[in-house]
Scaffold this motif. Structure first.
Motif, PDB file in Angstrom:
ATOM      1  N   ALA A  67       0.909  -1.192   0.008  1.00 28.75           N
ATOM      2  CA  ALA A  67      -0.022  -0.109   0.135  1.00 28.75           C
ATOM      3  C   ALA A  67       0.883   1.329   0.066  1.00 28.75           C
ATOM      4  O   ALA A  67       0.633   2.243  -0.700  1.00 28.75           O
ATOM      5  CB  ALA A  67      -0.950   0.048   1.207  1.00 28.75           C
ATOM      6  N   ASN A  68       1.917   1.204   0.682  1.00 28.82           N
ATOM      7  CA  ASN A  68       2.697   2.459   0.899  1.00 28.82           C
ATOM      8  C   ASN A  68       3.545   2.556  -0.573  1.00 28.82           C
ATOM      9  O   ASN A  68       3.845   3.821  -0.803  1.00 28.82           O
ATOM     10  CB  ASN A  68       3.623   2.275   1.947  1.00 28.82           C
ATOM     11  CG  ASN A  68       3.153   2.294   3.293  1.00 28.82           C
ATOM     12  OD1 ASN A  68       2.314   2.965   3.323  1.00 28.82           O
ATOM     13  ND2 ASN A  68       3.883   1.907   4.313  1.00 28.82           N
ATOM     14  N   LYS A  69       3.947   1.330  -1.026  1.00 25.69           N
ATOM     15  CA  LYS A  69       4.473   1.675  -2.734  1.00 25.69           C
ATOM     16  C   LYS A  69       3.641   2.171  -3.382  1.00 25.69           C
ATOM     17  O   LYS A  69       3.822   2.953  -4.333  1.00 25.69           O
ATOM     18  CB  LYS A  69       5.118   0.297  -3.049  1.00 25.69           C
ATOM     19  CG  LYS A  69       6.351  -0.022  -2.045  1.00 25.69           C
ATOM     20  CD  LYS A  69       6.802  -1.455  -2.432  1.00 25.69           C
ATOM     21  CE  LYS A  69       8.105  -1.777  -1.771  1.00 25.69           C
ATOM     22  NZ  LYS A  69       8.469  -2.884  -1.699  1.00 25.69           N
ATOM     23  N   ARG A 126      -2.917   2.780   4.140  1.00 24.78           N
ATOM     24  CA  ARG A 126      -2.714   1.747   5.122  1.00 24.78           C
ATOM     25  C   ARG A 126      -3.046   0.350   3.939  1.00 24.78           C
ATOM     26  O   ARG A 126      -3.827   0.370   3.122  1.00 24.78           O
ATOM     27  CB  ARG A 126      -3.875   1.747   6.155  1.00 24.78           C
ATOM     28  CG  ARG A 126      -3.681   2.838   6.983  1.00 24.78           C
ATOM     29  CD  ARG A 126      -4.675   2.758   8.305  1.00 24.78           C
ATOM     30  NE  ARG A 126      -6.006   2.551   7.458  1.00 24.78           N
ATOM     31  CZ  ARG A 126      -7.067   2.437   8.226  1.00 24.78           C
ATOM     32  NH1 ARG A 126      -6.964   2.130   9.576  1.00 24.78           N
ATOM     33  NH2 ARG A 126      -8.305   2.459   7.515  1.00 24.78           N
ATOM     34  N   GLY A 127      -2.656  -0.719   4.388  1.00 25.07           N
ATOM     35  CA  GLY A 127      -3.044  -1.964   3.792  1.00 25.07           C
ATOM     36  C   GLY A 127      -4.306  -2.198   3.562  1.00 25.07           C
ATOM     37  O   GLY A 127      -4.840  -2.916   2.603  1.00 25.07           O
ATOM     38  N   LEU A 158      -6.745  -3.043   0.331  1.00 29.27           N
ATOM     39  CA  LEU A 158      -7.617  -4.245   0.265  1.00 29.27           C
ATOM     40  C   LEU A 158      -9.080  -3.815   0.291  1.00 29.27           C
ATOM     41  O   LEU A 158      -9.738  -4.555  -0.710  1.00 29.27           O
ATOM     42  CB  LEU A 158      -7.408  -5.308   1.736  1.00 29.27           C
ATOM     43  CG  LEU A 158      -6.108  -5.834   1.913  1.00 29.27           C
ATOM     44  CD1 LEU A 158      -6.053  -6.687   3.338  1.00 29.27           C
ATOM     45  CD2 LEU A 158      -5.868  -6.810   0.628  1.00 29.27           C
ATOM     46  N   LEU A 159      -9.756  -2.971   0.788  1.00 28.25           N
ATOM     47  CA  LEU A 159     -11.034  -2.601   0.755  1.00 28.25           C
ATOM     48  C   LEU A 159     -11.097  -1.810  -0.865  1.00 28.25           C
ATOM     49  O   LEU A 159     -12.202  -2.432  -1.602  1.00 28.25           O
ATOM     50  CB  LEU A 159     -11.217  -1.496   1.844  1.00 28.25           C
ATOM     51  CG  LEU A 159     -12.740  -0.853   1.641  1.00 28.25           C
ATOM     52  CD1 LEU A 159     -13.801  -2.095   1.927  1.00 28.25           C
ATOM     53  CD2 LEU A 159     -12.866   0.324   2.334  1.00 28.25           C
ATOM     54  N   TYR A 160     -10.287  -1.427  -1.192  1.00 31.39           N
ATOM     55  CA  TYR A 160     -10.347  -0.803  -2.634  1.00 31.39           C
ATOM     56  C   TYR A 160     -10.467  -1.802  -3.675  1.00 31.39           C
ATOM     57  O   TYR A 160     -10.981  -1.949  -4.700  1.00 31.39           O
ATOM     58  CB  TYR A 160      -9.282   0.130  -3.083  1.00 31.39           C
ATOM     59  CG  TYR A 160      -9.116   1.393  -2.219  1.00 31.39           C
ATOM     60  CD1 TYR A 160     -10.299   1.756  -1.596  1.00 31.39           C
ATOM     61  CD2 TYR A 160      -7.943   2.001  -2.054  1.00 31.39           C
ATOM     62  CE1 TYR A 160     -10.209   3.062  -0.862  1.00 31.39           C
ATOM     63  CE2 TYR A 160      -8.012   3.064  -1.150  1.00 31.39           C
ATOM     64  CZ  TYR A 160      -8.962   3.695  -0.417  1.00 31.39           C
ATOM     65  OH  TYR A 160      -8.914   4.853   0.022  1.00 31.39           O
ATOM     66  N   CYS A 161      -9.457  -2.910  -3.509  1.00 30.23           N
ATOM     67  CA  CYS A 161      -9.291  -4.130  -4.325  1.00 30.23           C
ATOM     68  C   CYS A 161     -10.468  -4.820  -4.280  1.00 30.23           C
ATOM     69  O   CYS A 161     -11.102  -5.391  -5.348  1.00 30.23           O
ATOM     70  CB  CYS A 161      -8.008  -4.812  -4.055  1.00 30.23           C
ATOM     71  SG  CYS A 161      -6.437  -4.089  -4.611  1.00 30.23           S
TER      72      CYS A 161
END
Length: 106
Positions: A51-53, A58-59, A63-66
């Motif tokens: 997520a930072n890259k 936040r991770g 995940l929520l977006y994915c």
């Protein structure tokens, strides 16, 4: 808890591999996301690093977006599949009606 999650995702992978005969893309997506989920269960900090890259804070947000994107895509695929089945059923009903007319049943 991690063992149960990994076992669940392994079961999901097996189920998706069995379903590859019936469907094209969806089982492959299921395998991909199950493998990703296993990695994230075993190494939770990996999601934050990715997520930072990518530029998401936040991770969990990543995940929520994915999952939102995958959910929308699945809804679209299911809608298209149902439209295809509906069109096939309509065509079949028309052919049966014409067959009945030719046989003099109607």
């Amino acid at each position: 808890m991690a063992v149960l999650l990994v076992a669940f995702f392994l079961f999901l992978i097996v189920f998706c591999l069995i379903q590859r005969k019936s469907f094209k893309v969806i089982p492959d997506l299921g395998v991909f996301f199950s493998v990703t989920a296993i990695i994230l269960v075993l190494k939770p900090d990996f999601a934050t690093d990715v997520a930072n890259k990518v530029g998401v804070g936040r991770g969990t947000d990543l995940l929520l977006y994915c999952f939102f994107i995958v959910g929308v895509l699945l809804a679209l695929f299911v809608g298209l599949y149902l439209k295809k089945v509906h069109d096939q059923l309509t065509e079949l009903a028309r052919k049966l009606a014409l067959l009945d007319v030719k046989k003099g049943k109607i």
